[in-house]
Design an enzyme around this catalytic site. Structure first.
Site, PDB file in Angstrom:
ATOM      1  N   GLY A  62       2.460   2.439  -2.547  1.00 43.82           N
ATOM      2  CA  GLY A  62       2.413   3.156  -3.817  1.00 43.82           C
ATOM      3  C   GLY A  62       3.313   2.596  -4.879  1.00 43.82           C
ATOM      4  N   LYS A  63       3.706   1.333  -4.748  1.00 42.00           N
ATOM      5  CA  LYS A  63       4.608   0.740  -5.738  1.00 42.00           C
ATOM      6  C   LYS A  63       3.903   0.656  -7.093  1.00 42.00           C
ATOM      7  CE  LYS A  63       5.199  -3.034  -3.266  1.00 42.00           C
ATOM      8  NZ  LYS A  63       4.506  -2.710  -2.016  1.00 42.00           N
ATOM      9  N   SER A  64       2.697   0.049  -7.062  1.00 39.49           N
ATOM     10  CA  SER A  64       1.962  -0.104  -8.325  1.00 39.49           C
ATOM     11  C   SER A  64       1.534   1.250  -8.869  1.00 39.49           C
ATOM     12  CB  SER A  64       0.741  -0.993  -8.112  1.00 39.49           C
ATOM     13  OG  SER A  64       1.170  -2.233  -7.629  1.00 39.49           O
ATOM     14  N   TYR A  65       1.223   2.138  -7.935  1.00 45.16           N
ATOM     15  CA  TYR A  65       0.839   3.489  -8.377  1.00 45.16           C
ATOM     16  C   TYR A  65       1.984   4.119  -9.157  1.00 45.16           C
ATOM     17  CZ  TYR A  65      -0.791   8.343  -8.103  1.00 45.16           C
ATOM     18  OH  TYR A  65      -1.201   9.620  -8.416  1.00 45.16           O
ATOM     19  N   GLY A 107       4.778  -6.578  -1.150  1.00 48.57           N
ATOM     20  CA  GLY A 107       4.902  -5.749   0.054  1.00 48.57           C
ATOM     21  C   GLY A 107       6.013  -6.234   0.972  1.00 48.57           C
ATOM     22  N   ASP A 118       7.891  -4.880  -9.966  1.00 53.73           N
ATOM     23  CA  ASP A 118       6.982  -4.420  -8.895  1.00 53.73           C
ATOM     24  C   ASP A 118       7.059  -5.475  -7.805  1.00 53.73           C
ATOM     25  OD1 ASP A 118       5.004  -3.472  -7.287  1.00 53.73           O
ATOM     26  OD2 ASP A 118       3.420  -3.476  -8.808  1.00 53.73           O
ATOM     27  N   GLY A 150       0.795  -1.231   0.000  1.00 48.22           N
ATOM     28  CA  GLY A 150       0.000   0.000   0.000  1.00 48.22           C
ATOM     29  C   GLY A 150       0.815   1.261   0.000  1.00 48.22           C
TER      30      GLY A 150
HETATM   31  N1  LIG Z   1       1.784   9.148  -4.711  1.00 49.87           N
HETATM   32  C1  LIG Z   1       0.493   8.803  -4.616  1.00 49.87           C
HETATM   33  N2  LIG Z   1      -0.454   9.715  -4.799  1.00 49.87           N
HETATM   34  C2  LIG Z   1      -1.738   9.373  -4.703  1.00 49.87           C
HETATM   35  N3  LIG Z   1      -2.177   8.120  -4.404  1.00 49.87           N
HETATM   36  C3  LIG Z   1      -1.284   7.175  -4.203  1.00 49.87           C
HETATM   37  C4  LIG Z   1       0.100   7.449  -4.305  1.00 49.87           C
HETATM   38  N4  LIG Z   1       0.763   6.308  -4.060  1.00 49.87           N
HETATM   39  C5  LIG Z   1      -0.148   5.367  -3.839  1.00 49.87           C
HETATM   40  N5  LIG Z   1      -1.398   5.866  -3.907  1.00 49.87           N
HETATM   41  C6  LIG Z   1      -2.655   5.156  -3.687  1.00 49.87           C
HETATM   42  O1  LIG Z   1      -2.452   4.306  -2.577  1.00 49.87           O
HETATM   43  C7  LIG Z   1      -3.073   3.050  -2.791  1.00 49.87           C
HETATM   44  C8  LIG Z   1      -2.043   1.976  -2.668  1.00 49.87           C
HETATM   45  O2  LIG Z   1      -1.100   2.120  -3.630  1.00 49.87           O
HETATM   46  P1  LIG Z   1      -0.488   0.881  -4.427  1.00 49.87           P
HETATM   47  O3  LIG Z   1      -1.507  -0.080  -4.759  1.00 49.87           O
HETATM   48  O4  LIG Z   1       0.278   1.425  -5.545  1.00 49.87           O
HETATM   49  O5  LIG Z   1       0.407   0.249  -3.323  1.00 49.87           O
HETATM   50  P2  LIG Z   1       1.420  -0.982  -3.490  1.00 49.87           P
HETATM   51  O6  LIG Z   1       2.681  -0.601  -2.783  1.00 49.87           O
HETATM   52  O7  LIG Z   1       1.526  -1.360  -4.917  1.00 49.87           O
HETATM   53  O8  LIG Z   1       0.705  -2.118  -2.687  1.00 49.87           O
HETATM   54  P3  LIG Z   1       0.960  -3.701  -2.797  1.00 49.87           P
HETATM   55  O9  LIG Z   1       2.327  -3.987  -2.342  1.00 49.87           O
HETATM   56  O10 LIG Z   1      -0.012  -4.258  -1.890  1.00 49.87           O
HETATM   57  O11 LIG Z   1       0.767  -4.019  -4.218  1.00 49.87           O
HETATM   58  C9  LIG Z   1      -3.674   3.089  -4.166  1.00 49.87           C
HETATM   59  O12 LIG Z   1      -5.048   3.388  -4.066  1.00 49.87           O
HETATM   60  C10 LIG Z   1      -2.980   4.206  -4.838  1.00 49.87           C
HETATM   61  O13 LIG Z   1      -3.799   4.887  -5.807  1.00 49.87           O
END
Ligand SMILES: Nc1ncnc2c1ncn2[C@@H]1O[C@H](COP(=O)(O)OP(=O)(O)OP(=O)(O)O)[C@@H](O)[C@H]1O
Length: 978
Positions: A95-98, A239, A236, A93
């Site tokens: 923001g990696k995928s973001y 977590g 990617d 969560g």
């Molecule tokens: N820089 C940012 N600005 C706005 N929203 C963000 C940002 N980074 C992440 N988010 C939001 O936070 C939430 C989690 O982000 P994300 O899914 O990218 O996390 P992750 O690290 O990929 O999680 P996981 O490891 O579980 O895949 C998403 O809804 C995403 O849109």
């Protein structure tokens, strides 16, 4: 393409950037506070620790900022022939995928990957036209330490190989040639759909696997023939949080442990690479580090994006992530351009080398000559010494160009450990890897099968247990029902027995009843007899009364005009001697009286005769009555005596049978009372009759005396004596007293006579008076006759009653004396009859009850039988179902084994044919799609590249990439849509 040694030499470290996302709702809800402070562009402070990276992006940083600073140059590097890697690291969560994908494809929030793809194809478009490009993509996932080909998901456990030419690669991984941005996106969507995902507490859409999207770009200068290749890994990571915080259990916990194993292996590799003393880098500890071996300390330009939460809620994870980034920052890579020289370049290089060799040969010859001079003792001046300058220069010019790698595609890695670089070793390792993967796949298939079998087994065992339980229940029920059935049969038999005994009893009772009925019939016959007797008695009574009345009628209702002949004949009536005499004398005197006229004489004569007859009859009747009454008295005495006997007998019977005795006593008492009353009446009547009789006798005697006196004192001719009878009624009867003289109606005045002083006037008066007297007498007589008739009736009744009493007495005497035993028997029988009646009634009730119960039990039995039948059928059906299920299970099992064998064989065959995946999908995707540089930013090729159309199709679309997408979350983001 220009070489960039400066960058190569100056910037070999991994580029690390930190990116903080805005706080999320969970952090706010849990009271998370801002925990990070930003210092400049490259530092941040968390819990008093300062972290410095190549760049730190704050909460409001834009996607384009991250891309422009961190990635754009990497894309250029790839196009220049370098290998490149972009990692996204951070807790779930963060923001990696973001960062990598973004939430849209063509807007400002699109991530790094779409921007890279766009930039690659844009660069291709802008490159010189003589350069031909091919772009291949592959997409894999490392999940639970197994490599899964996301473009061929059936290949879910691919081995990692390494050889001197290709370096480290995933064997059997699909590579798809793409020729446009859209095609890349399609491939990404296709792959993303095959990812193994699960949500955790921290991120509902969290991916629990590491995904690696690889782009391989080769470029060939069609004029020179030289070529370069670069490979970009976009990683990617899963977590990095601690297991405890995710709340993962079961399968998720297993995942977390393996993910952590990969990540900790990554950390270990980074540590080994950066501590400066490790001689061994543990790339082989995990699939992730093995694949990314070249990206970490090898031939790659690597960028690491550490994604962080700004909240105090996740501060520990953020610190850990930042520390990881800090360590990674120290890794030194050795990026190299992966180029192949063209023939001319090789020729010139050869010429250069040959000239160098000739120079060197000259140098060697000069040296040899100089050495020879020196050895011969000659002195060689310093100017004449052979110098290396030319040789050095030649040497330098010889060694300057990069030695082309003997490979055509991705550059082979430089082995960090010389021990591992042995070709034999690599071959042996690859074989081992293959075998290992096969084994793992087999194990996995077996595991799956075992799991399925276990699940089926569990289900079957459960089902079996249920069936056994149900069976046991059924058996219990059947047993119970059988027991009940036995009980019912037993009870039924018992009831039958009872029924039989009851029937017997019933028969006996019926026999007794028959006897009783017979007795009753006899009694009714007796009653009938009684009735008949009563009728006979009535008839007799009537007869007697009639007879008696006839006797009295003879004289009481005789017509006065009776003929003389009749009167004469009455002379013959027999009278009692003493009365006959004086009445006869009176008649004789009357005959002899000459004074009385003949008419008068006959009247008087008749009267006298009638009187004599009346008296005679009355005497007879009275005598008969007296006799009868005496008889009655004697009979009464007899009856009383018999009654006494009966009472005694009754007393005896009382002891034997209270009921019979009571009845008998009651009967006898009632009869006694009746008889006593009757006797009293009879006595009273008798008394009255006696007194009447006496009075009559007295009257008759008086009359006789008076008549005789009259006869004696007067002469027959002159005077007649008249009877005067006064009649008075009394309540008890009729009393007759001599009061007046009676004159015959035919009396006339006395005729003159010599001896009797009479005159005609006197005679007439006398006659008249006699006539009057006779009339009075007639009246009295009638009254007497009525009274007598009544009495006769009473007497007759009494007689009849006496007769009955005698009969009863007789029967009672008979009963009492002749058959005391019979009476006893009767009483016993009556008692038995009562008892039997009661028993019979009870038995009838019991019988009815039993019949009802039997009917009910039969119904119950039928019901139970039906139930048993149904249960047996159900059992049978269940057993059949079980057998079917077992059969199905066996069939499935054998099918699975067959499939597994087929797959194994097919794989072997495929490997024998060249190692490509057996399940390669679209053959078209494997077709090389060469791209040529457009040289300009806007050309038909540009549109082709963007739209994915072939130039030949003529459908050139000049519009920009048309993938509109709303802002969506990660799992429903643009690349995961179909
Ligand atoms: N820089 C940012 N600005 C706005 N929203 C963000 C940002 N980074 C992440 N988010 C939001 O936070 C939430 C989690 O982000 P994300 O899914 O990218 O996390 P992750 O690290 O990929 O999680 P996981 O490891 O579980 O895949 C998403 O809804 C995403 O849109």
């Amino acid at each position: 393409m220009s070489h960039t040694p400066s960058r190569e030499s100056s910037n070999n470290s991994i580029k690390v950037v930190a990116r903080f996302r805005p706080p999320n709702t969970t952090e706010i809800e849990f009271g998370g506070e801002p925990a990070v402070q930003f210092i400049g562009n490259d530092s941040c402070v968390i819990e008093s620790s300062i972290f410095t990276f190549d760049r730190v992006f704050s909460l409001n940083s834009k996607q384009t900022d991250v891309f422009d600073y961190s990635i754009r140059s990497t894309v250029d590097d790839i196009l220049h022939g370098y290998n490149g890697t972009v990692f996204a690291y951070g807790q779930t969560g963060s923001g990696k995928s973001y960062s990598m994908m973004g939430t849209e494809i063509d807007g400002p929030r699109r991530g790094i990957i779409p921007r890279i793809v766009e930039q690659i194809f844009a660069s291709i478009l802008q490159s010189p036209a003589e350069i031909e490009y091919t772009v291949r993509v592959s997409y894999m996932e490392i999940y639970m330490e197994r490599i899964k080909d996301l473009l061929q998901p059936i290949n879910d456990n691919l081995p990692i190989h390494e050889d001197k030419t290709k370096g480290v690669y995933v064997k059997g991984l699909s590579e798809i040639y793409v020729s446009s941005v859209d095609e890349v996106y399609d491939v990404m969507r296709q792959g993303t759909a095959s990812r193994s995902v699960a949500s955790t507490n921290m991120n509902q859409e969290s991916s629990r696997s590491h995904s690696i999207f690889a782009l391989a770009i080769t470029q060939k200068n069609m004029e020179t023939g030289s070529s370069k290749s670069g490979q970009l890994f976009l990683v990617d990571l899963a977590g990095s949080e601690k297991v405890g915080k995710t709340g993962a259990t079961g399968q998720l916990l297993e995942e977390a442990k393996k993910i952590n194993k990969s990540l900790s292996a990554l950390g270990n590799v980074i540590n080994a690479l950066t501590d400066g003393k490790s001689t061994h880098i543990p790339y082989r500890d995990s699939k992730l580090t093995r694949i990314l071996q070249e990206s970490l300390g090898g031939n790659s330009r690597t960028t690491l994006i550490v994604n962080c939460s700004p909240s105090s809620y996740n501060v520990q994870e953020t610190l850990s992530t930042l520390k990881f980034g800090t360590r990674a920052k120290n890794i030194k890579n050795r990026p190299k351009i992966n180029a192949e020289l063209s023939a001319s370049e090789l020729k010139s290089q050869l010429q250069k080398a040959q000239s160098q060799i000739s120079l060197m040969a000259e140098y060697v010859a000069a040296l040899e000559r100089e050495t020879q001079s020196w050895r011969s003792g000659e002195h060689v001046s310093e100017e004449m010494w052979a110098t290396k300058s030319s040789a050095d220069a030649a040497k330098k010019s010889y060694s300057a160009p990069t030695t082309p790698r003997p490979r055509s595609q991705i550059s082979p890695p430089a082995r960090p450990n010389s021990d591992d670089s042995s070709e034999d070793f690599l071959q042996w390792e690859n074989e081992l890897q293959d075998r290992l993967t096969d084994r793992e796949t087999a194990i996995r298939a077996l595991e799956r099968m075992i799991k399925e079998s276990n699940a089926e087994n569990v289900a079957l065992t459960q089902r079996e247990a249920e069936l056994i339980e149900a069976n046991e229940k059924f058996e219990d029920d059947i047993l119970k029902l059988k027991q009940d059935l036995g009980k019912l049969q037993y009870e039924s038999k018992e009831a039958q027995i009872t029924m039989d005994s009851l029937k017997e009893l019933n028969a006996e009772t019926t026999a007794d009843l028959d006897i009783t009925r017979k007795q009753l019939y006899e009694l009714s016959l007796q009653n009938q007899e009684k009735t008949e007797r009563a009728e006979r008695r009535d008839r007799r009574k009537k007869e007697k009364i009639r007879k008696m009345a006839n006797g009295f009628e003879f004289f009481s209702y005789r017509d006065a005009s009776v003929a003389d002949d009749d009167l004469d004949s009455s002379k013959d009536l027999s009278l009692s001697d003493n009365k006959k005499d004086w009445i006869g004398e009176a008649l004789a005197a009357l005959d002899n009286d000459q004074d009385i006229k003949s008419g008068q004489k006959s009247s008087l004569k008749m009267y006298l005769l009638e009187s004599r007859e009346f008296i005679y009859r009355a005497e007879q009747v009275l005598d008969a009555r007296i006799e009868e009454i005496e008889d009655q008295i004697s009979r009464r005495e007899d009856i009383e005596a018999k009654l006494k006997t009966l009472e005694e007998l009754t007393k005896q019977f009382v002891d034997d049978d209270a009921v019979s005795a009571a009845r008998l006593e009651e009967y006898i008492t009632s009869k006694q009372i009746i008889l006593e009353n009757m006797l009293l009446d009879a006595k009273r009547d008798l008394g009255m009759s006696i007194s009447d009789n006496r009075r009559l006798r007295k009257i008759i005697a008086n009359e006789e005396r008076r008549l005789s006196a009259t006869d004696r004192s007067s002469s027959v001719s002159s005077n007649s004596e008249f009877l005067a009878i006064s009649v008075s009624s009394s309540s008890t009867g009729v009393s007759i007293t001599p009061s007046t003289s009676i004159q015959t109606p035919s009396a006339t005045p006395a005729s003159p006579s010599s001896s009797v002083p009479s005159s005609p006037t006197k005679s007439a008066a006398k006659f008249h008076s006699m006539k009057q007297q006779l009339e009075d007498f007639e009246m009295v007589k009638r009254s007497l006759m009525r009274d007598l008739q009544n009495r006769c009736e009473r007497v007759v009744e009494l007689e009849i009653q006496l007769d009955e009493m005698q009969d009863i007495n007789k029967s009672m005497t008979k009963n009492s004396t002749a058959s005391k035993g019979q009476l006893k028997r009767m009483a016993f029988l009556e008692r038995n009859l009562d008892q039997l009646t009661q028993v019979q009634r009870a038995l009838v009730d019991q019988n009815a009850q039993l019949k009802r119960e039997v009917a009910m039990n039969e119904r119950k039995l039928r019901l139970r039988n039906e139930k048993v039948l149904a249960l047996e059928q159900s059992l049978h059906a269940t057993q059949e179902r079980l057998a079917n299920e077992t059969e199905t299970f066996d069939r499935k099992m054998s099918q699975l084994i067959e499939r597994y064998d087929d797959a194994k064989m097919f794989r072997r065959q495929a490997e024998g044919l060249g190692g490509s995946s057996p399940t390669s999908g679209n053959a078209n995707q494997r077709i090389v799609k060469p791209l040529r540089g457009g040289g300009l930013g806007s050309s038909p090729l540009t549109a082709y590249l963007r739209g994915g159309n072939t130039p030949e199709s003529g459908r050139l679309d000049s519009s920009p990439i048309a993938l509109s997408s709303p802002s969506v979350s990660k799992r429903s983001s643009w690349f995961s849509r179909n």
